[in-house]
Write an enzyme that holds these catalytic residues in place. Sequence first.
Site, short mmCIF file in Angstrom:
data_model
loop_
_atom_site.label_atom_id
_atom_site.label_comp_id
_atom_site.label_asym_id
_atom_site.label_seq_id
_atom_site.Cartn_x
_atom_site.Cartn_y
_atom_site.Cartn_z
N ASP A 102 0.87 -1.18 0.00
CA ASP A 102 0.00 0.00 0.00
C ASP A 102 0.91 1.23 0.00
O ASP A 102 1.99 1.21 0.60
CB ASP A 102 -0.86 0.05 1.26
N SER A 104 7.49 5.28 5.76
CA SER A 104 8.58 4.58 5.11
C SER A 104 8.41 4.66 3.61
O SER A 104 7.43 5.20 3.10
CB SER A 104 8.60 3.10 5.54
#
Length: 271
Positions: A89, A229
Amino acid sequence: MLHFLYTSVPGRILLKFLASRPVSNICGAFLDTRLSAGLIPGFVRRNHIDLSEYTAGPYKSFNALFTRQIRKGRRPIDSHPDHLISPCDGLLSVYQITDRMVLPVKQSHYTIDALLQNKKLAQKYQDGNCLVFRLCVDHYHRYCYLDDCNKGKNTFIPGKLHTVRPVALEILPVFTENCREYTVMETANFGTVTQIEVGAMLVGKIKNHHQSRRCLRGEEKGMFLYGGSTIIVLLEKDKAKIDACFLKASARGLESPVKMGEKLGTATKNC
């Protein structure tokens, strides 16, 4: 707060401390404890996380919540062998790797050589594509293999841990300063693919499950512990044709929301 840290002199002094690995390790250790579970309700509320998509709690620590697993069927993996899928995702940007192998992200520029610290490997991706998936704190933080492959060992590159939000990307060469780990995969349908996981501020760990072995499309590759991230995927020239909607959005400077397992393009051999 991030604007203060990255744009002011006092903020940058504090940033040197916050972006260090020891601070990240301490935060990560705390977020693994039962004491951190008290942070969960506020985090879920502020980030509008729909927990019905995930396996049921109770979560015994904050990191247990952060690395929660998706319920079966909520991230269907496109199984067509010629379809290039998203490994995670995130918010996707697509870049062409030029002859100088420069990757422009926001106002910063990165060479693939500097990203990998491996000039020979970087040369494989001349004129290829670079896919950048930026994960925010509300995203699912586990990721999968994008094709059947024989993977090599994981190569870790130590560094700092800046945030991957736009305020930092516009000021610092975050992707070549941050800790990162890359894996070279000989895939069944897309040639030699290199996937890079980039840590970010307060990410205690990039946790990849496997070293050299045979892996399957959609099999879980690893996870990030707390923090935003980034995953970067490097594709060789003429191995995949990225869908036009993603190319058009990236050309306009827009990130496209994608889900793990979603089709992003097609193997060039069948285009």
